[in-house]
Design an enzyme around this catalytic site. Structure first.
Site, PDB file in Angstrom:
ATOM      1  N   LYS A 180      54.236  49.076  18.294  1.00 33.14           N
ATOM      2  CA  LYS A 180      54.143  49.934  19.481  1.00 33.14           C
ATOM      3  C   LYS A 180      55.542  50.316  19.981  1.00 33.14           C
ATOM      4  O   LYS A 180      55.830  51.495  20.214  1.00 33.14           O
ATOM      5  CB  LYS A 180      53.379  49.210  20.594  1.00 33.14           C
ATOM      6  CG  LYS A 180      53.146  50.082  21.816  1.00 33.14           C
ATOM      7  CD  LYS A 180      52.736  49.265  23.017  1.00 33.14           C
ATOM      8  CE  LYS A 180      53.927  48.560  23.589  1.00 33.14           C
ATOM      9  NZ  LYS A 180      53.659  47.833  24.832  1.00 33.14           N
ATOM     10  N   ASP A 220      49.434  51.569  23.609  1.00 36.46           N
ATOM     11  CA  ASP A 220      49.481  50.441  24.546  1.00 36.46           C
ATOM     12  C   ASP A 220      48.105  50.293  25.180  1.00 36.46           C
ATOM     13  O   ASP A 220      47.140  50.950  24.778  1.00 36.46           O
ATOM     14  CB  ASP A 220      50.589  50.641  25.588  1.00 36.46           C
ATOM     15  CG  ASP A 220      50.243  51.732  26.588  1.00 36.46           C
ATOM     16  OD1 ASP A 220      49.214  52.426  26.409  1.00 36.46           O
ATOM     17  OD2 ASP A 220      50.997  51.891  27.566  1.00 36.46           O
TER      18      ASP A 220
END
Ligand code: SF4
Length: 221
Positions: free
Chosen positions: A121, A139
């Protein structure tokens, strides 16, 4: 409604109303962004922006971070979540930037993920914002909003599966902005526990809202 149509309306709405979304983290160069994104895991951007001015003043480039101990870094980040782990990660990240990457933030997923504290991420955020590459960082907001809108199927139960589902439909030129659109929508409108559906401009094509108003039983992701 077909999934393709949901994507089309999602992109159309945000392109018109938020053509230039930005991260809410404060930074002035790739190194500062990398530090801020590592710190922002499980924490709010607002909190990170409160502590980074002093942190960046003391450690203005990878060299000074690499020379610091985790204990000293901790004193600057004690108010964020998981400060012990993050202090260790930042110290290790600074050292690796200096030893392996000449003090520069690398520009590939594989290289970024070698850095302590950097997962897929975080790496995707850096590639998107710094290098303007079509990468989708997933996220908790992106994950939740994508499912509710019906952009990601319920069978996409991991961040990677959601990333692939989004990348399959969002044209490359929109991907960096779509990441911000989903985050900001999740942060201010499509809240985890109490989504503001009545005020939401996306409700006409939201799968969750369709089920909600159809009195169907739905679970909140
Ligand atoms: S209608 Fe409700 S569930 Fe759907 S995106 Fe908007 S706030 Fe989220």
């Amino acid at each position: 409604m077909q999934k393709k149509e949901r994507f089309r309306r999602f992109i159309e709405y945000f392109t018109e109303h938020f053509p230039e979304p930005q991260t809410e983290l404060n930074f002035s160069n790739p190194y500062e962004l990398l530090v801020a994104v590592i710190l922002s895991a499980q924490c709010t951007d607002k909190r990170i922006n409160q502590i980074t001015p002093a942190l960046f003043a003391r450690f203005p480039e990878p060299e000074s971070l690499a020379a610091a101990s985790a204990d000293e870094i901790f004193t600057y980040i004690r108010s964020v979540s998981y400060p012990n782990n993050k202090a260790r990660h930042l110290a290790g990240m600074g050292r690796m930037l200096m030893e392996r990457f000449g003090g520069e933030v690398p520009g590939s997923l594989e290289e970024l993920q070698q850095l302590p504290g950097v997962g897929r991420k975080t790496a995707n955020v850096i590639l998107s914002i710094v290098y303007n590459l079509p990468t989708m960082a997933v996220d908790t907001h992106v994950f939740r909003v994508s499912h509710r809108l019906g952009l990601a199927p319920l069978t996409a139960t991991t961040p990677l599966a959601v990333e692939k589902a989004l990348m399959a439909y969002i044209p490359k030129q929109h991907v960096p902005r779509a990441h911000h659109w989903l985050i900001l929508h999740g942060r201010y409108i499509c809240l985890a526990r109490s989504p503001k559906c009545d005020a939401c401009p996306l409700k006409d094509f939201c799968k969750y809202y369709e089920k909600l108003t159809g009195k169907a039983r739905v679970s909140v992701m």
